[in-house]
Enzyme design. Structure first.
Site, short mmCIF file in Angstrom:
data_model
loop_
_atom_site.label_atom_id
_atom_site.label_comp_id
_atom_site.label_asym_id
_atom_site.label_seq_id
_atom_site.Cartn_x
_atom_site.Cartn_y
_atom_site.Cartn_z
N CYS A 33 0.83 -1.21 0.00
CA CYS A 33 0.00 0.00 0.00
C CYS A 33 0.86 1.26 0.00
CB CYS A 33 -0.93 -0.01 1.22
SG CYS A 33 -2.09 1.37 1.22
N CYS A 64 0.28 4.66 7.08
CA CYS A 64 -0.38 4.47 8.39
C CYS A 64 0.57 3.68 9.31
CB CYS A 64 -1.70 3.73 8.19
SG CYS A 64 -2.71 4.44 6.86
N CYS A 81 0.13 -0.10 10.43
CA CYS A 81 -0.30 -1.11 9.46
C CYS A 81 0.84 -2.00 8.94
CB CYS A 81 -0.99 -0.42 8.29
SG CYS A 81 -1.82 -1.58 7.19
N CYS A 110 -16.68 -9.59 5.00
CA CYS A 110 -16.02 -8.31 4.76
C CYS A 110 -14.76 -8.51 3.95
CB CYS A 110 -15.63 -7.65 6.08
SG CYS A 110 -16.96 -7.55 7.26
N CYS A 157 -19.63 -6.55 2.97
CA CYS A 157 -18.96 -5.33 3.43
C CYS A 157 -17.66 -5.22 2.66
CB CYS A 157 -18.71 -5.40 4.93
SG CYS A 157 -17.85 -3.95 5.56
N CYS A 201 -19.76 1.31 8.35
CA CYS A 201 -18.99 0.70 9.42
C CYS A 201 -17.77 1.59 9.60
CB CYS A 201 -18.58 -0.72 8.99
SG CYS A 201 -17.39 -1.49 10.13
N ARG A 210 -18.24 -3.40 17.59
CA ARG A 210 -17.50 -4.65 17.32
C ARG A 210 -16.18 -4.70 18.06
NH1 ARG A 210 -17.08 -4.68 12.02
NH2 ARG A 210 -19.21 -5.43 11.92
N1 SAM Z 1 -6.82 0.39 3.04
C1 SAM Z 1 -8.12 0.54 3.56
C2 SAM Z 1 -8.22 1.61 4.61
O1 SAM Z 1 -7.20 2.05 5.12
O2 SAM Z 1 -9.33 2.00 4.92
C3 SAM Z 1 -8.73 -0.74 4.10
C4 SAM Z 1 -7.89 -1.69 4.90
S1 SAM Z 1 -7.24 -1.07 6.45
C5 SAM Z 1 -6.16 -2.38 6.87
C6 SAM Z 1 -8.65 -1.21 7.54
C7 SAM Z 1 -8.49 -0.89 9.01
O3 SAM Z 1 -7.82 -1.95 9.68
C8 SAM Z 1 -7.72 0.33 9.42
O4 SAM Z 1 -8.44 1.51 9.27
C9 SAM Z 1 -7.43 0.03 10.89
O5 SAM Z 1 -8.48 0.49 11.71
C10 SAM Z 1 -7.40 -1.49 10.95
N2 SAM Z 1 -6.04 -1.97 11.24
C11 SAM Z 1 -5.03 -2.10 10.35
N3 SAM Z 1 -3.91 -2.55 10.94
C12 SAM Z 1 -4.21 -2.69 12.27
C13 SAM Z 1 -3.44 -3.09 13.40
N4 SAM Z 1 -2.16 -3.42 13.30
N5 SAM Z 1 -4.06 -3.14 14.60
C14 SAM Z 1 -5.37 -2.79 14.71
N6 SAM Z 1 -6.13 -2.39 13.67
C15 SAM Z 1 -5.57 -2.32 12.45
FE1 SF4 Z 2 -2.92 1.19 3.36
FE2 SF4 Z 2 -2.87 -0.02 5.75
FE3 SF4 Z 2 -3.26 2.62 5.60
FE4 SF4 Z 2 -5.21 0.94 4.72
S1 SF4 Z 2 -4.48 1.15 6.82
S2 SF4 Z 2 -4.44 2.81 3.71
S3 SF4 Z 2 -3.93 -0.74 3.93
S4 SF4 Z 2 -1.39 1.51 4.97
#
Ligand code: SAM
Ligand code: SF4
Ligand code: DTB
Length: 301
Positions: free
Chosen positions: A41, A45, A48, A85, A116, A176, A248
């Site tokens: 990606c 973030c 992530c 989802c 979802c 959501c 959730r």
């Molecule tokens: N890329 C899209 C986005 O950012 O909306 C969808 C996938 S992203 C992985 C979805 C959500 O997963 C994030 O907004 C975050 O809340 C959650 N998430 C991702 N990594 C996580 C982690 N290490 N611990 C807890 N929640 C996490």
């Molecule tokens: Fe990309 Fe992870 Fe951020 Fe979603 S949460 S935009 S997958 S870096």
């Protein structure tokens, strides 16, 4: 903040009173999660595993073929999930990819599951196309309040996230949206996020509260875990501020004991992710969940 500061027992009691007005306290909704496009990606973030900018063990993969997605959806249905989802590690979907994903939505729905998607920021018209395909829910988390967000993500803004939620709402798709706790934010940041949801003209139907899963190689990989009782308070405050939303208990369940999860259900959590995996990390095991649901006389819906 006043809710957060209540004596713990009083807070849980208040959350229970609210919960029982709006829901059957013995029912828990179960969603299955499946990564249709993993890793690589562009976004940064900090929490992530899937950012191309962090050195984690997650490998970049292309969009999964329809047959593989349908096999996972059939398995989720057999295991007893009511919603499927599908998540993609994109900043934003390309129109060509959106068509492929819309086909997945149509086919998963035909299996008799709610659908979802979580695909990142949507451009004009994309939410409408997903609605036409029959999408039930779109997940797009605000993750934390506007003040703390820039400390976690620099490649898009909190306002970008809000704009996507507006588009999803306008298209008539259920929302959501929730957050992550344990990223080094303050209690005030946690309260601010929940207040923001509560003040929306129509709050999200589903609010995932994720406990940070610390990913080795990500910038938050070494963060100590948030105190569990502060996590339970967050669930209770969410229940009171968002009385008719499903709350959730999301990421982080694999490192919570049965007793800790029970406290979260008492505080008003009434939905979980069910299945072996989240997106790139392990979930609580279905066997363990089945045992816990049996011990607590909880009915999965
Ligand atoms: N890329 C899209 C986005 O950012 O909306 C969808 C996938 S992203 C992985 C979805 C959500 O997963 C994030 O907004 C975050 O809340 C959650 N998430 C991702 N990594 C996580 C982690 N290490 N611990 C807890 N929640 C996490
Ligand atoms: Fe990309 Fe992870 Fe951020 Fe979603 S949460 S935009 S997958 S870096
Ligand atoms: C949400 O709030 N949590 C889910 C889902 N929405 C997409 C994702 C949790 C991801 C946990 C870390 C991982 O498995 O990569």
């Amino acid at each position: 903040m006043a809710l957060y500061e209540m004596p713990f027992m009083d807070l849980i009691w208040k959350a229970q009173l609210v919960h029982r007005i709006h829901f059957d306290a013995n029912q828990i909704q179960r969603s299955a999660l499946f990564s249709i496009k993993t890793g690589g990606c562009s976004e940064d973030c900090k929490y992530c595993s899937q950012s191309a900018r962090h050195d984690t063990t997650v490998e970049r993969e292309p969009l999964k073929p329809l047959a593989e997605v349908l096999a996972a959806a059939r398995q989720a249905k057999t295991q007893g999930a009511s919603r499927f989802c599908m998540g993609a590690a994109w900043r934003s979907p390309k129109d060509k990819d959106l068509e492929a994903v819309a086909e997945m939505v149509r086919e998963v729905k035909a299996l008799g599951l709610e659908t979802c998607l979580t695909l990142g920021i949507l451009k004009d018209g994309q939410a409408e196309r997903l609605k036409e395909a029959g999408l039930d829910f779109y997940n797009h988390n605000l993750d934390t309040d506007a003040e703390f967000y820039p400390a976690i993500v620099s490649t898009h803004t909190h306002d970008d996230r809000l704009a996507t939620l507006d588009q999803v709402r306008a298209a008539g798709i259920k929302i959501c949206s929730g957050g992550i706790v344990g990223m080094g934010e303050t209690r005030r940041n946690r309260a601010g996020l929940l207040v923001q949801f509560a003040n929306m003209p129509k709050p999200p139907e589903s609010v995932p509260i994720n406990h940070l899963v610390a990913i080795p190689g990500s910038p938050l990989g070494d963060l100590p875990s948030l105190d569990h009782f502060e996590f339970v308070r967050t669930i209770a405050v969410a229940r009171i501020l968002l009385p008719s939303s499903h709350i959730r208990l999301s990421a982080g369940r694999q490192s919570m004991s049965d007793e800790m999860q029970t406290l979260c259900f008492l505080a008003g959590a009434n939905s979980v992710f069910y299945g072996d995996n989240l997106l790139t990390t392990d979930n609580a095991k279905p066997d363990q969940d089945d045992g816990l649901f049996q011990k607590l006389d909880l009915k999965a819906v």
